[in-house]
Design a protein around this motif. Structure first.
Motif, PDB file in Angstrom:
ATOM      1  N   THR A  12       0.816  -1.176   0.006  1.00  0.00           N
ATOM      2  CA  THR A  12      -0.110  -0.021  -0.114  1.00  0.00           C
ATOM      3  C   THR A  12       0.854   1.126  -0.009  1.00  0.00           C
ATOM      4  O   THR A  12       1.171   1.928  -1.127  1.00  0.00           O
ATOM      5  CB  THR A  12      -0.885   0.007   1.239  1.00  0.00           C
ATOM      6  N   LEU A  13       1.408   1.599   1.152  1.00  0.00           N
ATOM      7  CA  LEU A  13       2.195   2.947   1.227  1.00  0.00           C
ATOM      8  C   LEU A  13       3.825   2.393   0.715  1.00  0.00           C
ATOM      9  O   LEU A  13       4.472   3.103   0.117  1.00  0.00           O
ATOM     10  CB  LEU A  13       2.357   3.153   2.698  1.00  0.00           C
ATOM     11  N   ILE A  20       9.560   3.580   1.381  1.00  0.00           N
ATOM     12  CA  ILE A  20       8.373   4.757   1.268  1.00  0.00           C
ATOM     13  C   ILE A  20       9.107   5.531   0.024  1.00  0.00           C
ATOM     14  O   ILE A  20      10.125   5.956   0.563  1.00  0.00           O
ATOM     15  CB  ILE A  20       8.146   5.381   2.705  1.00  0.00           C
ATOM     16  N   SER A  21       8.496   5.677  -1.063  1.00  0.00           N
ATOM     17  CA  SER A  21       8.916   6.375  -2.083  1.00  0.00           C
ATOM     18  C   SER A  21       9.225   7.958  -1.746  1.00  0.00           C
ATOM     19  O   SER A  21       8.485   8.555  -0.502  1.00  0.00           O
ATOM     20  CB  SER A  21       8.115   6.298  -3.299  1.00  0.00           C
ATOM     21  N   GLN A  22       9.924   8.677  -2.307  1.00  0.00           N
ATOM     22  CA  GLN A  22      10.086  10.025  -2.113  1.00  0.00           C
ATOM     23  C   GLN A  22       8.723  11.022  -2.282  1.00  0.00           C
ATOM     24  O   GLN A  22       8.368  11.801  -1.506  1.00  0.00           O
ATOM     25  CB  GLN A  22      11.397  10.575  -2.989  1.00  0.00           C
ATOM     26  N   VAL A  23       8.043  10.244  -3.274  1.00  0.00           N
ATOM     27  CA  VAL A  23       6.683  10.877  -3.971  1.00  0.00           C
ATOM     28  C   VAL A  23       5.784  10.735  -2.751  1.00  0.00           C
ATOM     29  O   VAL A  23       5.133  11.799  -2.119  1.00  0.00           O
ATOM     30  CB  VAL A  23       6.443  10.383  -5.136  1.00  0.00           C
ATOM     31  N   ASN A  24       5.693   9.659  -2.061  1.00  0.00           N
ATOM     32  CA  ASN A  24       4.936   9.347  -0.957  1.00  0.00           C
ATOM     33  C   ASN A  24       5.206   9.908   0.359  1.00  0.00           C
ATOM     34  O   ASN A  24       4.143  10.665   1.140  1.00  0.00           O
ATOM     35  CB  ASN A  24       4.512   7.891  -0.785  1.00  0.00           C
ATOM     36  N   GLU A  25       6.400  10.018   0.481  1.00  0.00           N
ATOM     37  CA  GLU A  25       7.010  10.949   1.834  1.00  0.00           C
ATOM     38  C   GLU A  25       6.689  12.394   1.531  1.00  0.00           C
ATOM     39  O   GLU A  25       6.113  12.761   2.710  1.00  0.00           O
ATOM     40  CB  GLU A  25       8.495  10.718   1.787  1.00  0.00           C
ATOM     41  N   LEU A  26       6.909  12.983   0.500  1.00  0.00           N
ATOM     42  CA  LEU A  26       6.598  14.523   0.514  1.00  0.00           C
ATOM     43  C   LEU A  26       5.142  14.789   0.511  1.00  0.00           C
ATOM     44  O   LEU A  26       4.675  15.680   1.144  1.00  0.00           O
ATOM     45  CB  LEU A  26       7.244  14.906  -1.000  1.00  0.00           C
ATOM     46  N   ALA A  27       4.253  14.004  -0.114  1.00  0.00           N
ATOM     47  CA  ALA A  27       2.879  14.119  -0.009  1.00  0.00           C
ATOM     48  C   ALA A  27       2.399  14.074   1.385  1.00  0.00           C
ATOM     49  O   ALA A  27       1.440  14.973   1.854  1.00  0.00           O
ATOM     50  CB  ALA A  27       1.936  13.291  -1.059  1.00  0.00           C
ATOM     51  N   LEU A  28       2.753  13.030   2.209  1.00  0.00           N
ATOM     52  CA  LEU A  28       2.118  12.771   3.386  1.00  0.00           C
ATOM     53  C   LEU A  28       2.783  13.786   4.306  1.00  0.00           C
ATOM     54  O   LEU A  28       2.182  14.397   5.290  1.00  0.00           O
ATOM     55  CB  LEU A  28       2.689  11.692   4.141  1.00  0.00           C
ATOM     56  N   LYS A  29       4.038  14.429   4.335  1.00  0.00           N
ATOM     57  CA  LYS A  29       4.346  15.480   5.145  1.00  0.00           C
ATOM     58  C   LYS A  29       3.717  16.723   4.907  1.00  0.00           C
ATOM     59  O   LYS A  29       3.486  17.462   5.474  1.00  0.00           O
ATOM     60  CB  LYS A  29       6.010  15.642   4.695  1.00  0.00           C
ATOM     61  N   LYS A  30       3.307  16.939   3.374  1.00  0.00           N
ATOM     62  CA  LYS A  30       2.731  18.106   3.143  1.00  0.00           C
ATOM     63  C   LYS A  30       1.196  18.014   3.751  1.00  0.00           C
ATOM     64  O   LYS A  30       0.437  19.010   4.372  1.00  0.00           O
ATOM     65  CB  LYS A  30       2.625  17.911   1.622  1.00  0.00           C
ATOM     66  N   ASP A 253       3.159   5.074  -6.408  1.00  0.00           N
ATOM     67  CA  ASP A 253       2.846   6.243  -5.578  1.00  0.00           C
ATOM     68  C   ASP A 253       1.447   6.301  -5.711  1.00  0.00           C
ATOM     69  O   ASP A 253       0.729   7.606  -5.417  1.00  0.00           O
ATOM     70  CB  ASP A 253       3.667   7.457  -5.927  1.00  0.00           C
ATOM     71  N   GLY A 254       0.522   5.300  -5.272  1.00  0.00           N
ATOM     72  CA  GLY A 254      -0.907   5.625  -5.424  1.00  0.00           C
ATOM     73  C   GLY A 254      -1.362   6.543  -4.106  1.00  0.00           C
ATOM     74  O   GLY A 254      -2.444   6.997  -4.448  1.00  0.00           O
ATOM     75  N   VAL A 255      -0.917   6.310  -2.996  1.00  0.00           N
ATOM     76  CA  VAL A 255      -1.169   6.939  -1.782  1.00  0.00           C
ATOM     77  C   VAL A 255      -0.955   8.491  -2.182  1.00  0.00           C
ATOM     78  O   VAL A 255      -2.106   9.313  -1.924  1.00  0.00           O
ATOM     79  CB  VAL A 255      -0.505   6.670  -0.597  1.00  0.00           C
TER      80      VAL A 255
END
Length: 266
Positions: A12-13, A20-30, A253-255
């Protein structure tokens, strides 16, 4: 209004190589910067996923994790327990008898370590994070509360085990296949949705404030409970059918794709 986003980890994530991909990390931190709570929901203990918690910056005083598929809700920094449930040694006797009679393995997890049951066939279960494995016979097990039982074997062997499970076992335990090679047995009242309910209540919220992402059987409860339950494109068909919300695969990076669009983060 969504105030809490719950995320399954494997498939999932996490990417297929458990990152955890950089794209997912950045989106979740935002997302967390906007005040929305991000909560990891996993079958593992917190020590085994601490590097993910640190990567996402979920180390504030009011950050929590749902562990052991809902059996333990724990504060990430203080390690204070918010909610806890499980199985007694007596509860495990029917499952041990079944595994012994049919040639299946058992790994029993309490809230600190793993007990591979040595009077049964050998398991292929592994767990990172420096978690201790203490092999012993079932009779040698301490008489205390356990989080869950894992049966880990090759997928085709696990298929055979699932086909052999009795109605009595299905009635006694919450049984879910969390990965192709892992079948989990929890107390009949344990589910990720139950842990999330306790956490939502703690914050003064309810399921109308919940978004959840998942792909496998052990995610079904929280996807059904959530106001917005999101199935990954790589989810098993039963999970895909549970919800009207869908996103890309864990490798795409579906999340991030979904939260960026839903919360208009870009």
């Amino acid at each position: 209004m969504i105030k809490l986003v719950a995320l399954d980890l494997d498939n999932t994530l996490l990417t297929n190589d458990k990152k955890i991909s950089q794209v997912n990390e950045l989106a979740l931190k935002k997302l967390t910067a906007t005040g929305v709570k991000v909560v990891l929901c996993t079958g593992r203990p917190i020590n085994a996923i601490w590097h993910y918690i640190e990567q996402l910056g979920l180390t504030g005083a009011d950050d929590y994790t749902i562990t052991f598929n809902g059996a333990l809700v724990i504060n990430n920094t203080s390690r204070e327990v918010l909610a806890k449930q499980g199985l007694t040694k007596t509860d495990l006797v029917p499952l041990h008898d079944f595994c012994k009679a049919n040639g299946f393995p058992m790994d029993i997890l309490d809230f600190d370590q793993v007990y591979p049951v040595t009077d049964l066939v050998k398991s292929i279960y592994t767990l990172g994070g420096g978690i201790k494995f203490a092999p012993m016979t079932f009779d040698e097990l301490p008489d205390h509360l356990y989080a869950k039982v894992v049966a880990a074997q090759k997928p085709e062997e696990l298929d055979q085990m699932i086909a052999t499970l009795t109605p009595e076992l299905h009635e006694k335990y919450h049984i879910a296949r969390s990965q192709p090679h892992i079948l989990e047995f929890l107390s009949s009242t344990t589910d990720k949705s139950v842990g999330l309910h306790a956490l939502l209540q703690h914050f003064g919220w309810d399921e109308s404030n919940l978004m959840a992402f998942g792909d496998a059987e052990n995610d079904a409860g929280m996807l059904k409970a959530a106001s917005v339950g999101v199935a990954m494109a790589n989810a098993i068909p039963e999970i895909t059918a549970l919800t009207n919300y869908h996103t890309g695969t864990n490798e795409e990076d579906g999340v991030a794709e979904f939260v960026d669009q839903y919360f208009k983060l870009n």
